[in-house]
Write a protein that holds these residues in place. Structure first.
Motif, mmCIF file in Angstrom:
data_model
loop_
_atom_site.group_PDB
_atom_site.id
_atom_site.type_symbol
_atom_site.label_atom_id
_atom_site.label_comp_id
_atom_site.label_asym_id
_atom_site.label_seq_id
_atom_site.Cartn_x
_atom_site.Cartn_y
_atom_site.Cartn_z
ATOM 1 N N LEU A 1 6.113 -10.743 -4.374
ATOM 2 C CA LEU A 1 5.595 -9.522 -4.260
ATOM 3 C C LEU A 1 4.192 -9.245 -4.845
ATOM 4 C CD1 LEU A 1 6.102 -6.626 -3.708
ATOM 5 C CD2 LEU A 1 7.031 -6.134 -6.168
ATOM 6 N N ASN A 2 3.304 -8.934 -3.885
ATOM 7 C CA ASN A 2 1.929 -8.577 -4.103
ATOM 8 C C ASN A 2 1.115 -9.921 -4.797
ATOM 9 O OD1 ASN A 2 2.205 -6.005 -3.168
ATOM 10 N ND2 ASN A 2 2.381 -5.170 -5.397
ATOM 11 N N MET B 1 11.846 -3.791 -6.318
ATOM 12 C CA MET B 1 10.478 -3.796 -5.820
ATOM 13 C C MET B 1 9.905 -2.660 -6.872
ATOM 14 S SD MET B 1 9.804 -4.812 -2.566
ATOM 15 C CE MET B 1 8.707 -3.809 -2.059
ATOM 16 N N ILE C 1 6.102 -0.466 -7.760
ATOM 17 C CA ILE C 1 4.916 0.221 -7.214
ATOM 18 C C ILE C 1 3.787 -0.034 -8.645
ATOM 19 C CG2 ILE C 1 3.613 2.255 -6.572
ATOM 20 C CD1 ILE C 1 6.088 3.473 -5.274
ATOM 21 N N HIS D 1 1.334 3.238 3.847
ATOM 22 C CA HIS D 1 1.382 1.780 3.171
ATOM 23 C C HIS D 1 2.715 1.888 2.288
ATOM 24 C CE1 HIS D 1 -3.118 1.451 4.165
ATOM 25 N NE2 HIS D 1 -2.451 0.515 4.755
ATOM 26 N N ILE D 2 2.585 3.037 1.649
ATOM 27 C CA ILE D 2 3.737 3.155 0.724
ATOM 28 C C ILE D 2 5.252 3.024 1.248
ATOM 29 C CG2 ILE D 2 4.758 4.474 -1.208
ATOM 30 C CD1 ILE D 2 2.147 5.056 -2.145
ATOM 31 N N LYS E 1 5.919 1.779 3.822
ATOM 32 C CA LYS E 1 6.218 0.348 4.438
ATOM 33 C C LYS E 1 6.598 -0.777 3.476
ATOM 34 C CE LYS E 1 2.958 0.688 8.382
ATOM 35 N NZ LYS E 1 1.669 0.041 8.757
ATOM 36 N N ARG E 2 6.620 -0.253 2.193
ATOM 37 C CA ARG E 2 7.121 -1.167 1.013
ATOM 38 C C ARG E 2 8.643 -1.252 0.932
ATOM 39 N NH1 ARG E 2 2.302 0.090 -3.593
ATOM 40 N NH2 ARG E 2 0.587 -0.117 -2.073
ATOM 41 N N SER E 3 9.317 -0.317 1.072
ATOM 42 C CA SER E 3 10.688 -0.451 0.883
ATOM 43 C C SER E 3 11.323 0.708 2.006
ATOM 44 C CB SER E 3 11.056 0.367 -0.369
ATOM 45 O OG SER E 3 12.238 0.433 -0.681
#
Length: 146
Positions: free
Chosen positions: A27-28, A40, A42, A87-88, A90-92
């Motif tokens: 992740l990242n 996940m 943030i 963008h956020i 799409k992360r989860s």
């Protein structure tokens, strides 16, 4: 015994863990070994320090009057980050748009009022969020599927 192993390399030592016990998550750009569950985060910058907030703790994320500044609302605190809602989201798969300026965490929804198209959350003191007519069915189906 175990036939497959994962190696976690830190700056001080090398530790070998069986892969059957841990899930490997990238992740990242960071490699994390987490026991038993996929998590996940943030990354938030707050007053000069970085904070990792698990997505499970996020109730909703909304825009502010200042361009590109988002308010991340959790049970305990509100954080502000510079990012875009697209963008956020799409992360989860737990984060969904309920209107053009708010993303909600499906796990945090307590009830959805059909007449007023409002979403209420489990946490006391968190205000209800209005859901647009175009997103209402999508949110309701995702919430019922939990």
């Amino acid at each position: 015994m175990f036939s497959t192993f994962a190696t976690l390399v830190s700056f001080t030592k090398i530790v070998v863990y069986p892969i059957t016990v841990f899930n490997l998550i990238i992740l990242n750009g960071y490699v994390s070994l987490l026991k038993g569950k996929y998590q996940m985060n943030i990354l938030l910058k707050d007053k000069g320090s970085w904070i990792k907030v698990p997505i499970e703790q996020v109730i909703y994320i909304s825009t502010t009057r200042q361009p590109h500044l988002l308010q991340v609302t959790t049970d305990t605190d509100d954080y502000f980050i510079y990012d875009s809602l697209h963008h956020i989201e799409k992360r989860s798969n737990k984060l969904m748009f309920c209107n053009k300026s708010v993303i909600v965490n499906i796990d945090q929804i307590e009830r959805i009022e059909q007449k007023l198209s409002q979403i209420h959350f489990h946490s006391p003191g968190i205000p209800a969020v209005v859901c647009s007519r175009s997103r209402y069915k999508e949110i309701l189906q995702a919430w019922k599927a939990l």
